[in-house]
Design an enzyme around this catalytic site. Structure first.
Site, PDB file in Angstrom:
ATOM      1  CD  GLN A   1      37.708  -3.000  -3.391  1.00 36.68           C
ATOM      2  OE1 GLN A   1      37.936  -1.903  -3.242  1.00 36.68           O
ATOM      3  NE2 GLN A   1      38.152  -3.831  -4.377  1.00 36.68           N
TER       4      GLN A   1
ATOM      5  CB  THR B   1       1.894  -4.221 -21.636  1.00 28.26           C
ATOM      6  OG1 THR B   1       2.561  -3.761 -23.551  1.00 28.26           O
ATOM      7  CG2 THR B   1       3.153  -5.260 -21.373  1.00 28.26           C
TER       8      THR B   1
ATOM      9  NE  ARG C   1      42.380   5.264  -5.022  1.00 35.90           N
ATOM     10  CZ  ARG C   1      42.266   4.306  -5.769  1.00 35.90           C
ATOM     11  NH1 ARG C   1      41.781   3.778  -6.570  1.00 35.90           N
ATOM     12  NH2 ARG C   1      41.181   3.260  -4.862  1.00 35.90           N
TER      13      ARG C   1
ATOM     14  CG  HIS D   1      39.885   3.797 -13.268  1.00 34.51           C
ATOM     15  ND1 HIS D   1      40.364   3.165 -12.111  1.00 34.51           N
ATOM     16  CD2 HIS D   1      39.741   2.304 -13.936  1.00 34.51           C
ATOM     17  CE1 HIS D   1      40.106   2.164 -11.846  1.00 34.51           C
ATOM     18  NE2 HIS D   1      39.339   1.488 -13.002  1.00 34.51           N
TER      19      HIS D   1
ATOM     20  CE  LYS E   1       3.857  -0.355 -23.197  1.00 34.36           C
ATOM     21  NZ  LYS E   1       3.376  -0.785 -24.559  1.00 34.36           N
TER      22      LYS E   1
END
Length: 281
Positions: free
Chosen positions: A218, A57, A175, A246, A12
């Site tokens: 990363q 369920t 940035r 971004h 469920k």
């Protein structure tokens, strides 16, 4: 033609539960969504329509609400463990139970340095998560967080990447780095204060993100995971997903203006998605 049923499961999803814990002078409010998945000896239900070993369920849903009355008073991890124990101990045909819980957290409102006893504010989009996988041989517990929107406006760059005929992205050493982070970590043991552990690990993730000099998403992802393993011996491994939200510098030159890295277009799609799992050697 012969056919064979291989791995199967049922359960469920989206069992939405809110609970008020009533103390003498104040209330606690908890809001969660529970997913249940059962694996076991259910083959004949698929192949013959024989439901004798099926726990409906709807019954699973009702079990969540009934057990929450007495047993959901602390962490989502502890409640998930109790649910998995219940399903395993009452149903010998079940070989494995997986419980996933998402918690929408709230904080009591404060006025004049005093917390209101029963008025709350949601803590933004971030949600606490837990996963419990319980079988006859093992009980594994993950804690985590998702939709954790974090951003910094300096100490982030992206340079020296591959350039080919289709590359248009400009290199930059300055940035905005923004992401809607999802993290999940596996514990080595299961008897600790899960709420305190999760709070401390989340703080490590945020502090590392804030102070890390990022050369890529990363690299920052790895640094965050590495810091958690270094500071919290109770964590066996951690997985992170960091979509790149971004913020693209807007061209003001077309209006005779200079953009001093101050004006950006925020874009949700398409986006880069960076994933990684960091474990102990």
């Amino acid at each position: 033609m012969s056919a064979k049923l291989t791995r199967n499961s049922y359960g469920k999803n989206a069992v939405n539960l809110s609970k008020v814990i009533r103390h003498k002078d104040y209330h606690e409010f908890k809001q969660i969504s529970v997913n249940i998945s059962l694996e076991g000896d259910f083959i004949t239900a698929y192949t013959e329509g024989d439901n004798k070993k099926i726990l409906a369920t709807d019954t699973q849903k009702n079990t969540v609400y009934a057990l929450a009355r007495e047993h959901f008073n602390s962490s989502i991890e502890s409640f998930g463990i109790y649910l998995s124990d219940h399903f395993m101990s009452h149903n010998p045909q079940i070989r494995q139970v997986t419980i996933d819980i998402t918690e929408h957290s709230y904080t009591r409102l404060s006025f004049d340095d005093n917390q209101h006893p029963h008025a709350f504010m949601g803590n933004g989009p971030a949600k606490n998560t837990a996963r419990i996988v319980h079988n006859a041989d093992d009980l594994r517990v993950w804690s985590g967080v998702k939709d954790l929107l974090i951003l910094k406006t300096a100490d982030s760059g992206f340079e020296s990447f591959i350039r080919d005929a289709f590359t248009s992205l400009k290199e930059t050493d300055d940035r905005i780095l923004a992401t809607q982070c999802e993290a999940s970590w596996l514990y080595d043991t299961n008897g600790q204060d899960f709420t305190a552990c999760a709070t401390a690990i989340r703080n490590t993730l945020l502090k590392t993100f804030a102070f890390h000099k990022s050369l890529s998403v990363q690299q920052t992802l790895y640094a965050m995971g590495e810091a958690v393993l270094a500071e919290h011996s109770i964590v066996k491994e951690i997985s992170l997903e960091m979509p790149n939200k971004h913020h693209i510098p807007f061209n003001l030159e077309q209006f005779g203006l200079i953009n001093k890295n101050e004006i950006f277009i925020a874009t949700d799609e398409p986006y880069g998605l960076i994933k990684g799992t960091i474990t102990r050697e």
